[in-house]
Design a protein around this motif. Structure first.
Motif, PDB file in Angstrom:
ATOM      1  N   TYR A  55       5.849   5.915  -1.060  1.00  0.00           N
ATOM      2  CA  TYR A  55       5.956   5.915   0.397  1.00  0.00           C
ATOM      3  C   TYR A  55       4.939   4.930   0.942  1.00  0.00           C
ATOM      4  CZ  TYR A  55       8.921   9.914  -0.354  1.00  0.00           C
ATOM      5  OH  TYR A  55       9.947  10.720  -0.772  1.00  0.00           O
ATOM      6  N   SER A  56       5.423   4.065   1.817  1.00  0.00           N
ATOM      7  CA  SER A  56       4.577   2.973   2.297  1.00  0.00           C
ATOM      8  C   SER A  56       3.450   3.477   3.193  1.00  0.00           C
ATOM      9  CB  SER A  56       5.422   1.974   3.089  1.00  0.00           C
ATOM     10  OG  SER A  56       4.590   0.962   3.614  1.00  0.00           O
ATOM     11  N   SER A  79      16.546   5.835   0.777  1.00  0.00           N
ATOM     12  CA  SER A  79      15.858   7.085   0.451  1.00  0.00           C
ATOM     13  C   SER A  79      14.490   7.184   1.118  1.00  0.00           C
ATOM     14  CB  SER A  79      15.666   7.189  -1.069  1.00  0.00           C
ATOM     15  OG  SER A  79      16.914   7.211  -1.718  1.00  0.00           O
ATOM     16  N   GLY A  80      14.160   6.233   1.961  1.00  0.00           N
ATOM     17  CA  GLY A  80      12.864   6.268   2.635  1.00  0.00           C
ATOM     18  C   GLY A  80      11.712   5.804   1.768  1.00  0.00           C
ATOM     19  N   LEU A 117      -0.371  -1.547  -8.311  1.00  0.00           N
ATOM     20  CA  LEU A 117       0.175  -1.229  -9.639  1.00  0.00           C
ATOM     21  C   LEU A 117      -0.390   0.081 -10.186  1.00  0.00           C
ATOM     22  CD1 LEU A 117       0.163  -4.800 -11.254  1.00  0.00           C
ATOM     23  CD2 LEU A 117       2.128  -3.541 -10.336  1.00  0.00           C
ATOM     24  N   GLU A 118      -1.530   0.493  -9.638  1.00  0.00           N
ATOM     25  CA  GLU A 118      -2.046   1.823 -10.012  1.00  0.00           C
ATOM     26  C   GLU A 118      -1.798   2.853  -8.920  1.00  0.00           C
ATOM     27  OE1 GLU A 118      -6.136   0.694 -11.411  1.00  0.00           O
ATOM     28  OE2 GLU A 118      -5.648   2.217 -12.935  1.00  0.00           O
ATOM     29  N   GLU A 119      -1.806   2.414  -7.668  1.00  0.00           N
ATOM     30  CA  GLU A 119      -1.721   3.375  -6.564  1.00  0.00           C
ATOM     31  C   GLU A 119      -0.308   3.917  -6.372  1.00  0.00           C
ATOM     32  OE1 GLU A 119      -5.418   1.206  -4.213  1.00  0.00           O
ATOM     33  OE2 GLU A 119      -3.412   1.139  -3.332  1.00  0.00           O
ATOM     34  N   ALA A 120       0.688   3.103  -6.600  1.00  0.00           N
ATOM     35  CA  ALA A 120       2.059   3.610  -6.462  1.00  0.00           C
ATOM     36  C   ALA A 120       2.290   4.673  -7.532  1.00  0.00           C
ATOM     37  CB  ALA A 120       3.066   2.480  -6.605  1.00  0.00           C
ATOM     38  N   PRO A 121       2.932   5.786  -7.152  1.00  0.00           N
ATOM     39  CA  PRO A 121       3.123   6.859  -8.139  1.00  0.00           C
ATOM     40  C   PRO A 121       3.993   6.440  -9.322  1.00  0.00           C
ATOM     41  CG  PRO A 121       3.511   7.668  -5.905  1.00  0.00           C
ATOM     42  CD  PRO A 121       3.362   6.185  -5.799  1.00  0.00           C
ATOM     43  N   LYS A 138       0.864  -1.192   0.000  1.00  0.00           N
ATOM     44  CA  LYS A 138       0.000   0.000   0.000  1.00  0.00           C
ATOM     45  C   LYS A 138       0.889   1.227   0.000  1.00  0.00           C
ATOM     46  CE  LYS A 138      -3.800  -2.223   2.432  1.00  0.00           C
ATOM     47  NZ  LYS A 138      -4.339  -2.500   3.765  1.00  0.00           N
ATOM     48  N   PHE A 139       0.560   2.165  -0.868  1.00  0.00           N
ATOM     49  CA  PHE A 139       1.407   3.338  -1.046  1.00  0.00           C
ATOM     50  C   PHE A 139       0.583   4.607  -0.940  1.00  0.00           C
ATOM     51  CE2 PHE A 139       3.340  -0.178  -3.294  1.00  0.00           C
ATOM     52  CZ  PHE A 139       4.659  -0.104  -2.881  1.00  0.00           C
ATOM     53  N   SER A 140       1.184   5.664  -0.408  1.00  0.00           N
ATOM     54  CA  SER A 140       0.541   6.976  -0.443  1.00  0.00           C
ATOM     55  C   SER A 140       0.639   7.528  -1.861  1.00  0.00           C
ATOM     56  CB  SER A 140       1.214   7.920   0.554  1.00  0.00           C
ATOM     57  OG  SER A 140       2.250   8.644  -0.068  1.00  0.00           O
TER      58      SER A 140
END
Lengths: 198, 198
Positions: B167-168, B132-133, B96-100, B17-19
């Motif tokens: 970012y997780s 890099s966080g 695959l869509e949510e990660a920038p 899950k990504f912001s």
């Protein structure tokens, strides 16, 4: 160029000649601790590591590996053969006896994405050794069965690599690398517009 | 526990899950610079990276990947199925869509030890992103052909992984790991005497 990973990746180069100076075991264990933390398919952690410092066993592993190399060199053709000969490589693998320590990397073949997982872990090991000032070569024997027969591993394990570890006495330069522009594309294969480099 | 590699390897965990916060491109390029420095069989550098930030293309890659997952979930049995279901995983791959940003990792199949080389490079990327966080997941679609068909790569390239980067926002704990005693042996398989830990 910033970042310790990038610095370690850049300074790191493969070694095929090692001094006889002993290897600090804490550094090797630290590298295996890093490998232990790697992700793996279904978290199966398919890696096992045999530390080999017994000179007699190193000799047997060398002879078993060279047996497979001799068979391969008799058959290899084309670009790979040219690369091998152009680099002065041969079926002789003295580093398997000269390096003070070998880490034999075994893989549980039954795990999903076993090879992928094991080689990510090896990537972690390469950088951790570099950080400790140690060198290695991710060497996969042409016939992995022969050296595996010198160990008493269960049959579900394959031999993926032998990492000879020590202080490098290899004077060769690092291999030249393709530029970022040659290996990165954007949104489609044909688009080579790379973002600004750091 | 010392060493930046060990620290990064230990803190790193997989994210699904990504912001939506944008990813600093310098960090991703820095990670690919590290990958570029990885060793490879006959120095063939079989890796190619397609940066995908086009939302429409991300959507097509997601749908193509999920098509393969649906087929796999219909067939998978045994321990891997239990692991998938026990982890709440499914054929849905919203990351695959949510990660920038996606980094699609392609491999030149003609290179010797191509898969081994590519996954060492992916190991370098995982640690560089952690530094890099940023977080990722080394995701290999169950059918790599479907998402590959959405790109216009030459036929000698296989798709090895899709790395969604961001970012997780994944609250899951890191997977538990086997102890060093369970994965390290000395000189023979049966000898579990591990050296003192660092």
């Amino acid at each position: 160029m910033t970042g310790s990973i990038l610095k370690l990746a850049t300074s790191r180069k493969t070694a095929r000649k090692f001094s006889s100076a002993p290897v600090p075991m804490e550094a090797v264990i630290g590298a295996l601790e890093a490998a232990r933390q790697a992700p793996s398919g279904a978290n199966r952690q398919p890696w096992r590591f045999i530390l080999v410092d017994d000179p007699e066993l190193k000799g047997r592993i060398r002879r078993a590996s060279e047996r497979g190399e001799r068979e391969m060199y008799e058959k290899v053709t084309g670009e790979f053969r040219e690369w091998l000969l152009g680099h002065g490589l041969s079926q002789r693998k003295p580093f398997l006896e000269e390096a003070p320590l070998l880490v034999v990397v075994l893989m549980d073949r039954s795990a999903p994405y076993a090879k992928e997982s094991v080689w990510v872990a090896i990537g972690f090991i390469l950088l951790a050794l570099e950080e400790s000032g140690l060198s290695t070569l991710p060497y996969t024997p042409s016939n992995t069965r022969y050296p595996l027969d010198e160990l008493d591993a269960p049959p579900e394990y394959a031999l993926e690599a032998i990492l000879p570890i020590g202080y490098s006495e290899d004077k060769k330069q690092k291999e030249t690398k393709l530029s970022l522009d040659e290996i990165v594309r954007r949104n489609k294969w044909g688009d080579r517009r790379v973002y600004p480099h750091p």
